[in-house]
Design a protein around this motif. Structure first.
Motif, PDB file in Angstrom:
ATOM      1  N   LEU A  60      45.010  46.744  32.852  1.00 38.58           N
ATOM      2  CA  LEU A  60      43.896  46.534  31.860  1.00 38.58           C
ATOM      3  C   LEU A  60      43.267  45.280  32.228  1.00 38.58           C
ATOM      4  O   LEU A  60      41.860  45.334  32.081  1.00 38.58           O
ATOM      5  CB  LEU A  60      44.544  46.346  30.480  1.00 38.58           C
ATOM      6  N   LEU A  61      43.821  44.107  32.779  1.00 39.48           N
ATOM      7  CA  LEU A  61      43.101  43.104  33.115  1.00 39.48           C
ATOM      8  C   LEU A  61      42.096  43.256  34.553  1.00 39.48           C
ATOM      9  O   LEU A  61      41.187  42.777  34.552  1.00 39.48           O
ATOM     10  CB  LEU A  61      44.041  41.918  33.539  1.00 39.48           C
ATOM     11  N   ASN A  62      42.841  44.110  35.350  1.00 38.63           N
ATOM     12  CA  ASN A  62      42.444  44.523  36.562  1.00 38.63           C
ATOM     13  C   ASN A  62      40.998  45.390  36.298  1.00 38.63           C
ATOM     14  O   ASN A  62      39.787  45.093  36.777  1.00 38.63           O
ATOM     15  CB  ASN A  62      43.117  45.479  37.519  1.00 38.63           C
ATOM     16  N   ALA A  63      41.026  46.270  35.039  1.00 38.20           N
ATOM     17  CA  ALA A  63      39.759  47.106  34.853  1.00 38.20           C
ATOM     18  C   ALA A  63      38.811  46.116  34.496  1.00 38.20           C
ATOM     19  O   ALA A  63      37.599  46.356  34.226  1.00 38.20           O
ATOM     20  CB  ALA A  63      40.443  47.967  33.869  1.00 38.20           C
ATOM     21  N   ALA A  64      39.353  45.030  33.586  1.00 31.79           N
ATOM     22  CA  ALA A  64      38.259  44.246  32.821  1.00 31.79           C
ATOM     23  C   ALA A  64      37.376  43.390  33.894  1.00 31.79           C
ATOM     24  O   ALA A  64      36.201  43.299  33.838  1.00 31.79           O
ATOM     25  CB  ALA A  64      38.943  42.903  32.003  1.00 31.79           C
ATOM     26  N   VAL A  65      38.145  42.970  34.918  1.00 29.10           N
ATOM     27  CA  VAL A  65      37.572  42.335  36.225  1.00 29.10           C
ATOM     28  C   VAL A  65      36.627  43.280  36.822  1.00 29.10           C
ATOM     29  O   VAL A  65      35.521  42.820  37.170  1.00 29.10           O
ATOM     30  CB  VAL A  65      38.665  41.782  37.108  1.00 29.10           C
ATOM     31  N   TYR A  66      37.437  44.215  37.159  1.00 26.32           N
ATOM     32  CA  TYR A  66      36.326  45.374  37.728  1.00 26.32           C
ATOM     33  C   TYR A  66      34.937  45.834  36.996  1.00 26.32           C
ATOM     34  O   TYR A  66      34.009  45.949  37.492  1.00 26.32           O
ATOM     35  CB  TYR A  66      37.056  46.881  38.180  1.00 26.32           C
ATOM     36  N   TYR A  67      35.053  46.013  35.696  1.00 25.70           N
ATOM     37  CA  TYR A  67      34.025  46.408  34.909  1.00 25.70           C
ATOM     38  C   TYR A  67      32.876  45.046  34.928  1.00 25.70           C
ATOM     39  O   TYR A  67      31.646  45.510  34.983  1.00 25.70           O
ATOM     40  CB  TYR A  67      34.400  46.517  33.322  1.00 25.70           C
ATOM     41  N   ALA A  68      33.267  43.906  34.923  1.00 29.03           N
ATOM     42  CA  ALA A  68      32.317  42.781  35.033  1.00 29.03           C
ATOM     43  C   ALA A  68      31.555  42.694  36.049  1.00 29.03           C
ATOM     44  O   ALA A  68      30.576  42.546  36.480  1.00 29.03           O
ATOM     45  CB  ALA A  68      33.263  41.365  34.724  1.00 29.03           C
ATOM     46  N   ILE A  69      32.370  43.178  37.302  1.00 26.56           N
ATOM     47  CA  ILE A  69      31.687  43.044  38.849  1.00 26.56           C
ATOM     48  C   ILE A  69      30.885  44.462  38.985  1.00 26.56           C
ATOM     49  O   ILE A  69      29.824  44.286  39.538  1.00 26.56           O
ATOM     50  CB  ILE A  69      32.842  43.092  39.937  1.00 26.56           C
ATOM     51  N   PHE A  70      31.590  45.540  38.726  1.00 29.16           N
ATOM     52  CA  PHE A  70      31.002  46.816  39.272  1.00 29.16           C
ATOM     53  C   PHE A  70      30.096  47.205  38.086  1.00 29.16           C
ATOM     54  O   PHE A  70      29.068  47.752  38.389  1.00 29.16           O
ATOM     55  CB  PHE A  70      32.010  47.773  39.621  1.00 29.16           C
ATOM     56  N   GLY A  71      30.640  47.324  36.972  1.00 24.70           N
ATOM     57  CA  GLY A  71      29.658  47.731  35.787  1.00 24.70           C
ATOM     58  C   GLY A  71      28.664  47.100  35.505  1.00 24.70           C
ATOM     59  O   GLY A  71      27.428  47.461  35.094  1.00 24.70           O
ATOM     60  N   VAL A  72      28.742  45.650  35.422  1.00 23.48           N
ATOM     61  CA  VAL A  72      27.581  44.940  34.832  1.00 23.48           C
ATOM     62  C   VAL A  72      26.796  44.105  36.085  1.00 23.48           C
ATOM     63  O   VAL A  72      25.476  44.342  36.132  1.00 23.48           O
ATOM     64  CB  VAL A  72      28.219  43.690  33.929  1.00 23.48           C
ATOM     65  N   LEU A  73      27.608  43.491  36.790  1.00 21.65           N
ATOM     66  CA  LEU A  73      26.764  42.734  38.004  1.00 21.65           C
ATOM     67  C   LEU A  73      26.215  43.803  39.086  1.00 21.65           C
ATOM     68  O   LEU A  73      25.099  43.402  39.336  1.00 21.65           O
ATOM     69  CB  LEU A  73      27.787  41.868  38.819  1.00 21.65           C
ATOM     70  N   MET A  74      27.032  44.975  39.288  1.00 18.91           N
ATOM     71  CA  MET A  74      26.445  45.851  40.349  1.00 18.91           C
ATOM     72  C   MET A  74      25.999  47.091  39.957  1.00 18.91           C
ATOM     73  O   MET A  74      25.422  47.851  40.499  1.00 18.91           O
ATOM     74  CB  MET A  74      27.442  46.171  41.578  1.00 18.91           C
TER      75      MET A  74
END
Length: 286
Positions: A60-74
């Motif tokens: 879940l924490l990994n998914a949160a980090v990936y959402y911030a990077i890929f979903g929001v920033l990229m």
């Protein structure tokens, strides 16, 4: 000396048995394989205050980090309906593969005391560790299902397709773990290299972004897109998304996806098992 030994009925200590005999030995030790996997799973977070909660919290924490990077920033969520279920499913399924592969690299080298002290089919160790990761995934799926509920994904008949998809992925993961267990037993440095290999594999498997959107962009040749779609990790991720997420339809799957999934599973498990068995006499020596 060999003739003398044969005349008196002596055999080589630790000699590799035939493949059918090896399979029978493994089956006779199925209780050990299951108990070893369960014990490792129980002990994994025994020193942490939250204990087994980390089995759910880590992906879940990994998914949160990936959402911030890929979903929001990229902005990888652009053009992907239900991006959060899409991302969470991809991360959970990928974590199952990556953790099993990493466990395989330590199956022999991390249990040398056991290997050198007792006589048993060495394939028991990577298979046990693969089973441990499957047990961990099944526990963490409760969090995945809860998140799917929160985003409006409820059980349908298609959810039953998750069972054969996970079975195929488990066989594939076990086969790769067997291959890496043999390689790392001879060359321990492979365990240091694997995190970089797995990170690259994750990025090309579409765990955080849509391979279909990449294809529609026209920036890459069709052959490259097809190779990405046929990547085994991507195949199992796509099948789980197809099973669990209503907006992920069959149009987003590569051609002959079920045949691909079955082929990768049988090739990896069958080939990995035989290749591991061929070096049975060498494990724990040297």
């Amino acid at each position: 000396m060999r003739a003398l030994a044969l005349r008196h009925g002596l055999t080589v200590s630790g000699a590799r048995p035939s493949l059918p005999a090896y399979v029978r030995q493994l089956w006779s030790r199925r209780d050990f394989i299951t108990a070893f996997a369960t014990a490792r799973l129980t002990a994994q977070y025994s020193q942490a205050r939250l204990g087994q909660v980390w089995q759910v919290m880590t992906p879940l924490l990994n998914a949160a980090v990936y959402y911030a990077i890929f979903g929001v920033l990229m902005d990888a969520k652009q053009g992907v309906p239900d991006y959060v279920p899409f991302l969470i499913t991809g991360v959970f399924v990928w974590t199952f593969t990556s953790d099993t592969v990493m466990a395989g690299t330590r199956a022999i080298s991390g249990n040398l005391g056991l290997v050198r002290a007792l006589h048993f089919p060495r394939a028991s160790l990577p298979i046990s560790l693969a089973l441990q990761q499957l047990q961990q995934l099944l526990l963490s799926l409760t969090a995945l299902v809860a998140i799917l509920f929160c985003f409006g994904e409820f059980p349908t008949w298609s959810w039953l397709l998750a069972v054969p998809a996970l079975l195929g992925q488990a066989l594939f993961n076990t086969g790769v773990a067997l291959v890496l267990a043999r390689l790392a037993a001879r060359t321990p440095d492979i365990a240091q290299l694997m995190p970089f290999v797995l990170r690259t594999w994750m990025y090309v498997s579409g765990a955080m972004w849509s391979i279909r959107n990449l294809a529609s962009g026209g920036r890459f040749p069709d052959g490259v897109v097809l190779a990405l779609q046929c990547n085994p990790a991507a195949v199992y991720i796509d099948l789980m998304r197809f099973a669990l997420i209503e907006s992920h339809t069959s149009a987003q799957l590569p051609p002959h996806v079920w045949a691909l999934a079955a082929g990768w599973a049988l090739l990896a498990f069958g080939g990995g098992f035989i290749w591991f068995w061929k070096a049975e006499e060498a494990y724990g020596r040297g």
